[in-house]
Design an enzyme around this catalytic site. Structure first.
Site, PDB file in Angstrom:
ATOM      1  CG  HIS A 104    -104.476  91.854   9.466  1.00  0.00           C
ATOM      2  ND1 HIS A 104    -105.273  91.253   8.507  1.00  0.00           N
ATOM      3  CD2 HIS A 104    -103.213  91.726   9.013  1.00  0.00           C
ATOM      4  CE1 HIS A 104    -104.522  90.773   7.549  1.00  0.00           C
ATOM      5  NE2 HIS A 104    -103.259  91.053   7.815  1.00  0.00           N
TER       6      HIS A 104
HETATM    7  P1  TYD Z   1    -106.358  87.286   6.326  1.00  0.00           P
HETATM    8  O1  TYD Z   1    -104.864  87.236   6.459  1.00  0.00           O
HETATM    9  O2  TYD Z   1    -107.119  88.026   7.380  1.00  0.00           O
HETATM   10  O3  TYD Z   1    -106.735  87.883   4.877  1.00  0.00           O
HETATM   11  P2  TYD Z   1    -106.563  89.355   4.265  1.00  0.00           P
HETATM   12  O4  TYD Z   1    -105.343  89.961   4.894  1.00  0.00           O
HETATM   13  O5  TYD Z   1    -106.403  89.116   2.808  1.00  0.00           O
HETATM   14  O6  TYD Z   1    -107.794  90.119   4.588  1.00  0.00           O
HETATM   15  O7  TYD Z   1    -106.896  85.808   6.203  1.00  0.00           O
HETATM   16  C1  TYD Z   1    -108.244  85.533   5.875  1.00  0.00           C
HETATM   17  C2  TYD Z   1    -108.580  84.151   6.417  1.00  0.00           C
HETATM   18  O8  TYD Z   1    -107.758  83.170   5.793  1.00  0.00           O
HETATM   19  C3  TYD Z   1    -108.359  84.037   7.924  1.00  0.00           C
HETATM   20  O9  TYD Z   1    -109.421  83.260   8.469  1.00  0.00           O
HETATM   21  C4  TYD Z   1    -107.068  83.286   8.043  1.00  0.00           C
HETATM   22  C5  TYD Z   1    -107.007  82.443   6.786  1.00  0.00           C
HETATM   23  N1  TYD Z   1    -105.626  82.252   6.286  1.00  0.00           N
HETATM   24  C6  TYD Z   1    -105.026  81.007   6.385  1.00  0.00           C
HETATM   25  O10 TYD Z   1    -105.618  80.033   6.895  1.00  0.00           O
HETATM   26  N2  TYD Z   1    -103.743  80.834   5.924  1.00  0.00           N
HETATM   27  C7  TYD Z   1    -103.039  81.855   5.369  1.00  0.00           C
HETATM   28  O11 TYD Z   1    -101.853  81.671   4.952  1.00  0.00           O
HETATM   29  C8  TYD Z   1    -103.672  83.153   5.289  1.00  0.00           C
HETATM   30  C9  TYD Z   1    -102.936  84.330   4.707  1.00  0.00           C
HETATM   31  C10 TYD Z   1    -104.958  83.298   5.755  1.00  0.00           C
END
Ligand code: TYD
Length: 137
Positions: A46
């Site tokens: 992303h």
């Molecule tokens: P995401 O940022 O997409 O994870 P990564 O970059 O490690 O792949 O987040 C994964 C899931 O966790 C998504 O459903 C959003 C949630 N999330 C939160 O609720 N709070 C946060 O601070 C973060 C970073 C993610």
């Protein structure tokens, strides 16, 4: 790649790694870390519209890929606990776990906001195009 070195304080009893916020150009409002990712696991996929982040791997090794949507892809393996990588807005990024039990520490400029994410690569490219047209006009 914007990688800054954390201050490392070596002690016979152990090492301390210090991050002083003036090293980067934003105040940190959220800190989180990611662990228990299997080796080979890839996260991220992303970009953010406004969020600024600093990635640090205090333990293990995580490969970060940064893509600016204009044909530039850069990869770096964070495997030194004193490396701090800046990831700004509109950078498509992935994080690949290279070693067992690696931990990725994230210092972020804002609280969690799902609407700040761009989660489809095609939407990311559209946004990059739109912004570069806007910059030219
Ligand atoms: P995401 O940022 O997409 O994870 P990564 O970059 O490690 O792949 O987040 C994964 C899931 O966790 C998504 O459903 C959003 C949630 N999330 C939160 O609720 N709070 C946060 O601070 C973060 C970073 C993610």
């Amino acid at each position: 790649m914007d990688i800054k070195k954390l201050q490392k304080i070596h002690h016979p009893s152990g090492d301390i790694f210090v991050f002083e916020s003036e090293v980067f150009n934003f105040p940190v409002r959220r800190v989180y870390f990611i662990k228990n990712v299997p080796v080979g696991g890839v996260r991220g996929h992303h970009a953010h519209k406004t969020l600024k982040q600093i990635l640090i791997c205090p333990h293990g090794a995580v490969e970060i890929t940064l893509d600016n949507g204009k044909g530039l892809q850069e990869k770096v393996i964070l495997d030194n606990p004193d490396d701090a990588l800046y990831v700004g807005p509109y950078v498509w990024h992935t994080m690949k776990w290279m070693e067992k039990d690696s931990v990725l520490l994230v210092l972020a400029s804002d609280s969690f906001n799902e609407s700040d994410y761009i989660r489809q690569y095609s939407d990311f490219l559209k946004e990059i195009n739109r912004l570069s047209k806007h910059d030219q006009s």
